[in-house]
Every structure is written in C-alpha cells, then in structure tokens.
Design an enzyme around this catalytic site. Structure first.
Site, PDB file in Angstrom:
ATOM      1  N   GLU A   1     -26.256  31.526   2.375  1.00  0.00           N
ATOM      2  CA  GLU A   1     -27.176  31.023   3.397  1.00  0.00           C
ATOM      3  C   GLU A   1     -28.574  31.238   2.832  1.00  0.00           C
ATOM      4  O   GLU A   1     -29.043  32.378   2.771  1.00  0.00           O
ATOM      5  CB  GLU A   1     -27.027  31.808   4.707  1.00  0.00           C
TER       6      GLU A   1
ATOM      7  N   CYS B   1     -35.480  31.290   8.408  1.00  0.00           N
ATOM      8  CA  CYS B   1     -35.040  30.346   7.374  1.00  0.00           C
ATOM      9  C   CYS B   1     -35.046  28.905   7.883  1.00  0.00           C
ATOM     10  O   CYS B   1     -35.311  27.981   7.136  1.00  0.00           O
ATOM     11  CB  CYS B   1     -33.645  30.720   6.914  1.00  0.00           C
TER      12      CYS B   1
ATOM     13  N   LYS C   1     -25.086  45.419   2.304  1.00  0.00           N
ATOM     14  CA  LYS C   1     -26.391  45.987   1.965  1.00  0.00           C
ATOM     15  C   LYS C   1     -27.492  45.314   2.790  1.00  0.00           C
ATOM     16  O   LYS C   1     -27.674  44.106   2.718  1.00  0.00           O
ATOM     17  CB  LYS C   1     -26.721  45.770   0.480  1.00  0.00           C
TER      18      LYS C   1
ATOM     19  N   GLU D   1     -41.080  26.943   0.566  1.00  0.00           N
ATOM     20  CA  GLU D   1     -40.846  27.747   1.762  1.00  0.00           C
ATOM     21  C   GLU D   1     -41.928  28.818   1.832  1.00  0.00           C
ATOM     22  O   GLU D   1     -42.080  29.609   0.902  1.00  0.00           O
ATOM     23  CB  GLU D   1     -39.468  28.401   1.663  1.00  0.00           C
TER      24      GLU D   1
END
Ligand code: NAP
Ligand code: MG
Length: 492
Positions: free
Chosen positions: A271, A305, A197, A402
């Site tokens: 991840e 990331c 997906k 983040e």
C-alpha cells in the site's frame, strides 16, 4: 470564546468574529518512561540495549524512550510467532480465534481516550481526529474481522482456505494505530501470526497495544511488535520464516522491498503513495464540494496517502471555487494538537516539515500562485499553514510529487475527457473524488479513473467492510472487506 473587537467584514464568517479559548484534552495517556519490544507475549529489552527517543511534534519535547530491535530480536520474534502458529493459533477453531478479536476490540474501546491522547501526543494529529476517527476505526476493524474468523470458508466459496503462517508487516506514521489494526485484524482472523514494525516516530500506540493483547489473554507469540528504524523494517520484510509480507509506506521504500524479494516466491501486498485528484464539475453543489476538498487535503495535515492533493475544477466555476477555498482556509485553526478546537495539528517530524517546505518553494519557483492562511503558528513544534496553489500546470513538481502535507494544487479543465486524462496523468492510482449532480457522469468517471477508490460527492470515507488499495505505483493488494481477507489466506 472571546469576542474580537474588530469590525466584521461584509463577507461574514464565524472565524472572523470569534477567537476560541484553549480547550485542551486532559485525559491521562498513561505513558511509561520506556517501551520495550513486545515478543512472545512479554515486554523485553532489545538485545543491543539500544533505545531512541520519541518526541511530541506539537512542542518538540521528549515523550518516552522506544526500544530499537535489531536483526536478532526480529529473529526471536519470528521464532515465537512460528511456534505460536504451529502449536496454538492454527489448530484453534475459528470461533475461538474470533473471541480474542472481539476482546481486543472491546478493550480498545474501553481505553479509547487514553489511546487517542497517546496518538495525538506522539504523532501530532488533532485530538478530535484521533478521538473520533483513528481509535474508533481501529476498534471497528477488530470487530469486523472478529466476525470473519469462523467464516473462513466463505472468503472464497468452493475453495479450501488456509492461513499463510507467519506474516511480516511494516506500517507508516500517518495513522499509527489504525494501520496496525488494518494489518493485524485480517491476519489474525485468517489464522496467521504476526511480526509487525511500527514507524520510528510513532511507536507508542503500537507498543501500548501490546498491553491490550496481554489483557485480552492472546496466546504468547501470536502477535509480536518490534519497534525500530528502517533496518528493523528490512529485517522484518526479509526474514525466511515470513510466509507473506505486507507493507504500507512510501513507493520508494516499497520498491526497495520488492527488489530485495525479487526472485523469491514471497507473497506480498504493498500500500504505497498517492496523488489523488478531486474533480469538481460546474453542476456540483459548490459549497458542499469545497468542504469535501478541504477535508480531503487538510484532514490530518495532509498526511494521508489518499489525500485529494490535486483539485481539478471545471473552468467555468474555477474562480468561484478558488475564492471559497481561500476564505475557508483562512479560518482553519492550526495549532496545539491536544486542543479540541484544532483543525490542523503538527506535522509529524522535522524531516517531513522540511520536505513540505522544499516542495512548496518549488511550486513558487515554477510559477504557481500561492495562497496561504495568515494564522499564527505556535513557536515550538512543527507546523505548516494550509496552502492552496492556483495557476498550477501538470509539469509542476507540486502537481506530480506526493507532498504528504496540507498543500493543495488547483488545476482546471473544460471537458469530461480532459478531466479524466489529467486525473490519470500520474504515476499513482490510489484514490479520486468526483463532485457532480449527474449520476451517469459519476458512473462514467469511476469506470475510467485509474484509482483504487473513487468517492462521489464525498471524500475520505472509510469502512472496514470496504476494500482499499491502489493501482500503478500506489501498490497492489487490498485491505478491508472480503477482498482484503483474500490477501491473508492461501486458496486451494
Ligand atoms: P516510509 O518512509 O516508506 O516508511 C514506512 C515504514 O517503512 C516505516 O515503518 C519505516 O520505518 C519503514 N522502512 C523504512 N525503510 C525501510 C526499508 N528499507 N525496509 C523496510 N522498511 C522500511 O513511509 P512514511 O514516510 O513513513 O509514510 C508515508 C508514506 O506512506 C506516504 O508515501 C504514504 O502515501 C504512504 N501510505 C500509504 C498508505 C496506503 O494505504 N496506500 C497508507 C498510509 C501511508 P521508519 O519509520 O523507522 O523509517
Ligand atoms: Mg513522536
């Protein structure tokens, strides 16, 4: 280029002198009006008949409609994948499977311009990045893994190496086609079939990839692509046919998935997010380091990331590095992602822009000093100025959370031990960078930094042969290289 009339300042830099004329990329992305699900080798309408719009974040216009897969569609995709695994893909010799992977890689190269334009229109990243990085790297991942398909026995010498079966995969919006390649290429090379997906805001290149699979003649059901939102992702991660799941995305959603699979013996790789430190020592070549820092955080608008979102700089050179950084961000070109001169394109979605804006406001409120480029931003679309914060302390939200945007927090240190302690003082552990002239220091730092990747005197360098993955809340499992293949096979 047009010459500006204002008098050049003493500290002359290129961007002060010249304004760039627009240089838009014109290749045709060959978009359909509507994209259906890719199941069992065919494009099929979702059972619910529901579609959602994919918009261009560069100007907020609608691009195409994307099918929304429900649990029933995901189930059909898994059944097709299981059939393909049992009857075609798993009995096929490795060298034959490898041919399909080579073919996919070459077809991606043939249609590289078209895919790069589609990626930039849908996701907002500058065309020079999708053209020079995302699409070639995606092809490189298929080439590399094609070479492994007939060498499964060498993935773990002395052991019996078998595929898992059908793997379920969910990917994010920051590198849509590249993340798809990271997931699909190793899975197929090791003889697995796939249900994947893409992210809701960036499904176009994944569904166009279905066209490549058709052109490559990949047997129906080996790869199935089901677009949709979070619930579709949950259905993919929790389907009973899945023998292994792989997720790339936020730590928050990663935890939801792990909770939902707790108590089962499901194989997983995660991840997740990051808050990387880039560390500059006083003996580093400072101009080169500043270029690396700029690349590390402003590349792809900071939607990375492993972005070097924290800069740790040795106190003796902190002032000089900060002034070089301020000069450099002043000349970064922010704007139309389709322009070949653009350095920073559009933020991927309105929600992401709001999140960045909120976190930046918290930085100002908590007392950090903000330096922003004064560049003009387009009126339509989602854009954010390159931003550097100085006077940041470890307790500030901008130093801990983040941001996933073009925002750099600068902190200082005096000793090697202090640098290591500050760099490791985070819940994440995906990547780090070290800038120094001393080889021995690089070795010490890379041994002590709790990060899956440590770059030395460079940043954001990727290669299909090199494993990538995190420590702590950045996840587990590796992608790329021989280590990445180990996560896609069963060893006996
Ligand atoms: P996200 O919100 O976690 O979404 C990632 C994917 O998960 C999307 O396809 C999303 O679908 C789907 N999803 C949402 N809720 C789900 C659920 N309950 N169950 C299953 N799937 C679900 O992350 P994002 O905002 O798209 O991506 C940014 C994050 O990815 C950052 O934290 C970044 O650090 C991380 N990232 C990590 C790596 C790495 O290699 N470590 C690489 C790239 C990105 P929708 O799009 O429809 O919401
Ligand atoms: Mg879009």
């Amino acid at each position: 280029m047009t010459k500006k009339t204002s008098k050049p300042s003493r500290e002359l830099i290129f961007g002060d002198l010249w304004e760039f004329d627009p240089a838009p990329e014109t290749a045709d992305p060959k978009l359909k009006k509507r994209y259906d699900l890719f199941i069992n080798g065919k494009f099929v309408a979702p059972k619910s008949g529901r579609y959602f719009d994919s918009i261009n974040p560069g100007n907020e216009t609608k691009l195409v409609e994307i099918a929304q897969a429900g649990a029933e569609d995901v189930d059909t995709a898994y059944r097709a994948a299981k059939r393909a695994f049992d009857t075609v893909w798993s009995p096929m010799p490795g060298h034959e499977r490898g041919k399909y992977l080579f073919r996919i890689a070459r077809l991606l190269q043939d249609r590289a311009r078209e895919f790069a334009v589609a990626e930039t229109l849908d996701g907002g990243k500058p065309i020079k990045e999708s053209r020079d990085f995302d699409v070639p790297m995606a092809a490189a991942h298929f080439f590399y893994h094609a070479g492994w398909a007939d060498k499964m026995a060498y993935v773990a010498p002395g052991r019996t190496v078998k595929p898992h079966g059908v793997v379920g995969q969910v990917i994010p919006w920051n590198f849509p086609l590249l993340m798809l390649a990271w997931k699909i290429a190793p899975a197929l090379a090791m003889g697995n079939c796939v249900v994947i997906k893409p992210a809701e805001t960036t499904s176009i290149t994944a569904l166009k990839f279905g066209e490549i699979l058709q052109e490559a003649g990949l047997p129906p059901g080996v790869v199935n692509i089901v677009s949709g939102a979070g619930e579709t992702g949950a259905a993919v991660m929790n389907h009973p046919i899945a023998s292994k799941v792989a997720f790339t995305g936020s730590t928050e959603v990663g935890k939801i998935i792990m909770r939902s699979l707790a108590g089962t013996d499901q194989k997983m790789t995660m991840e997740l997010g990051g808050k990387a430190a880039n560390i500059i020592f006083e003996d580093a070549p400072l101009d080169q380091a500043v270029e690396g820092i700029v690349n590390g955080i402003f590349f792809n608008q900071g939607h990375v990331c492993c972005a070097g979102s924290r800069l740790l700089v040795q106190e003796s050179v902190a002032e000089s590095v900060l002034s070089k950084l301020k000069r450099r961000i002043a000349v970064l070109r922010v704007g139309d992602p389709m322009d070949k001169n653009t350095d920073l394109g559009a933020i991927n979605s309105r929600e992401q822009l709001e999140r960045i804006t909120k976190l930046v406001a918290s930085g100002v409120k908590e007392g950090a000093e903000m330096h922003q480029s004064a560049c003009k931003l387009p009126v339509k679309g989602f854009y954010f100025r390159p931003t550097v914060f100085s006077k940041v302390s470890m307790s500030h939200r901008i130093a801990r959370e983040e941001i996933f945007g073009p925002v750099l927090s600068v902190l200082t240190f005096r000793t090697v031990d202090e640098a290591i302690e500050k760099a490791n003082n985070t819940a994440y552990g995906l990547s780090a960078g070290v800038w120094t002239d001393k080889g021995s220091r690089i070795l010490k730092m890379s041994a002590e930094l709790k990060a899956g990747v440590v770059w030395a005197n460079t940043y954001n360098k990727f290669d299909p042969t090199s494993p990538f993955g995190g420590y702590k809340e950045s996840g587990f499992g590796r992608e790329g290289g021989r280590q990445g293949l180990l996560d896609y096979c069963k060893l006996a």
